[in-house]
Write a protein that holds these residues in place. Structure first.
Motif, PDB file in Angstrom:
ATOM      1  N   UNK A  60       0.832  -1.268   0.027  1.00 27.92           N
ATOM      2  CA  UNK A  60       0.216  -0.084  -0.007  1.00 27.92           C
ATOM      3  C   UNK A  60       0.970   1.169  -0.069  1.00 27.92           C
ATOM      4  N   UNK A  61       1.984   1.291   0.891  1.00 23.10           N
ATOM      5  CA  UNK A  61       2.712   2.279   0.749  1.00 23.10           C
ATOM      6  C   UNK A  61       3.428   2.411  -0.398  1.00 23.10           C
ATOM      7  N   UNK A  62       3.904   1.436  -1.198  1.00 20.55           N
ATOM      8  CA  UNK A  62       4.762   1.502  -2.636  1.00 20.55           C
ATOM      9  C   UNK A  62       3.735   1.828  -3.563  1.00 20.55           C
ATOM     10  N   UNK A  63       2.509   1.578  -3.343  1.00 19.10           N
ATOM     11  CA  UNK A  63       1.764   2.084  -4.748  1.00 19.10           C
ATOM     12  C   UNK A  63       1.107   3.421  -4.400  1.00 19.10           C
ATOM     13  N   UNK A  64       0.916   3.916  -3.069  1.00 23.30           N
ATOM     14  CA  UNK A  64       0.528   5.350  -2.999  1.00 23.30           C
ATOM     15  C   UNK A  64       1.285   6.410  -3.620  1.00 23.30           C
ATOM     16  N   UNK A  65       0.604   7.444  -4.050  1.00 26.59           N
ATOM     17  CA  UNK A  65       1.092   8.391  -5.071  1.00 26.59           C
ATOM     18  C   UNK A  65       2.052   9.438  -4.151  1.00 26.59           C
ATOM     19  N   UNK A  66       2.021   9.374  -2.924  1.00 32.80           N
ATOM     20  CA  UNK A  66       2.817  10.004  -2.081  1.00 32.80           C
ATOM     21  C   UNK A  66       4.197   9.768  -1.952  1.00 32.80           C
ATOM     22  N   UNK A  67       5.286  10.692  -2.349  1.00 26.01           N
ATOM     23  CA  UNK A  67       6.652  10.154  -2.514  1.00 26.01           C
ATOM     24  C   UNK A  67       7.514   9.890  -1.416  1.00 26.01           C
ATOM     25  N   UNK A  68       6.893  10.073   0.055  1.00 25.43           N
ATOM     26  CA  UNK A  68       7.421  10.074   1.181  1.00 25.43           C
ATOM     27  C   UNK A  68       7.152   8.562   1.666  1.00 25.43           C
ATOM     28  N   UNK A  69       6.109   7.843   1.023  1.00 23.38           N
ATOM     29  CA  UNK A  69       5.931   6.704   1.638  1.00 23.38           C
ATOM     30  C   UNK A  69       6.584   5.506   0.836  1.00 23.38           C
ATOM     31  N   UNK A  70       6.760   5.749  -0.285  1.00 18.84           N
ATOM     32  CA  UNK A  70       7.476   4.632  -1.409  1.00 18.84           C
ATOM     33  C   UNK A  70       8.751   4.381  -0.672  1.00 18.84           C
ATOM     34  N   UNK A  71       9.768   5.075  -0.098  1.00 18.98           N
ATOM     35  CA  UNK A  71      10.707   4.224   0.587  1.00 18.98           C
ATOM     36  C   UNK A  71      10.719   3.546   1.675  1.00 18.98           C
ATOM     37  N   UNK A  72       9.422   3.715   2.464  1.00 17.97           N
ATOM     38  CA  UNK A  72       8.969   2.939   3.745  1.00 17.97           C
ATOM     39  C   UNK A  72       8.373   1.632   3.217  1.00 17.97           C
ATOM     40  N   UNK A  73       7.720   1.689   1.923  1.00 20.82           N
ATOM     41  CA  UNK A  73       6.999   0.610   1.534  1.00 20.82           C
ATOM     42  C   UNK A  73       8.277  -0.649   1.270  1.00 20.82           C
ATOM     43  N   UNK A  74       9.259  -0.461   0.551  1.00 21.05           N
ATOM     44  CA  UNK A  74       9.976  -1.705   0.247  1.00 21.05           C
ATOM     45  C   UNK A  74      10.561  -2.331   1.211  1.00 21.05           C
ATOM     46  N   UNK A  75      11.092  -1.684   2.441  1.00 21.37           N
ATOM     47  CA  UNK A  75      11.727  -2.211   3.465  1.00 21.37           C
ATOM     48  C   UNK A  75      10.604  -3.089   4.331  1.00 21.37           C
ATOM     49  N   UNK A  76       9.358  -2.744   4.274  1.00 25.13           N
ATOM     50  CA  UNK A  76       8.403  -3.246   4.866  1.00 25.13           C
ATOM     51  C   UNK A  76       7.889  -4.442   4.250  1.00 25.13           C
ATOM     52  N   UNK A  77       8.072  -4.498   2.653  1.00 28.00           N
ATOM     53  CA  UNK A  77       7.880  -5.668   1.963  1.00 28.00           C
ATOM     54  C   UNK A  77       8.718  -6.824   2.444  1.00 28.00           C
ATOM     55  N   UNK A  78       9.928  -6.489   2.556  1.00 28.14           N
ATOM     56  CA  UNK A  78      11.081  -7.242   2.664  1.00 28.14           C
ATOM     57  C   UNK A  78      10.893  -7.924   3.837  1.00 28.14           C
TER      58      UNK A  78
END
Length: 114
Positions: A60-78
């Motif tokens: 959800x963080x990775x696919x959200x349009x906000x640029x600040x959540x994308x870097x948080x999404x990848x480590x959460x997926x891992x």
């Protein structure tokens, strides 16, 4: 040869009696009215799956349009994928199924020895 078979059957009977005693004790534990015991047994009936939840939140963080959540999404997926591999989400139902499988194998072994 006949004596060896009898000893094997006696050992199997002892194991069976031991398993029956354990099953009886576990079923009696399930009937306890203690709130802590009920909570612990409830947790065993519905084991949480933190890895899947973290992975979903990461996507959800990775696919959200906000640029600040994308870097948080990848480590959460891992981290979520790692927890899925490490965390044991076995429940009482799984333990019961494995016990049924064991008794099924046990009865097949007993039939072949007879």
């Amino acid at each position: 040869m006949d004596e060896g078979v009898r000893q094997g059957i006696d050992k199997i009977k002892k194991v069976r009696d031991s398993l029956h005693r354990r099953a009886k004790i576990y079923s009696e534990l399930g009937r306890m009215d203690d709130r802590g015991t009920a909570r612990a047994l409830g947790a065993l009936q519905r084991a949480p799956a933190p890895g899947k939840k973290i992975t979903k939140i990461g996507f959800i963080f990775l696919l959200s349009p906000d640029p600040f959540t994308t870097p948080l999404g990848i480590p959460m997926i891992i981290a979520g994928k790692y927890l899925e591999k490490v965390y044991n989400g076995a429940t009482i139902k799984d333990v019961g199924q494995e016990t049924k499988n064991f008794f099924s194998d046990y009865s097949h072994l007993k039939d072949k020895m007879s």
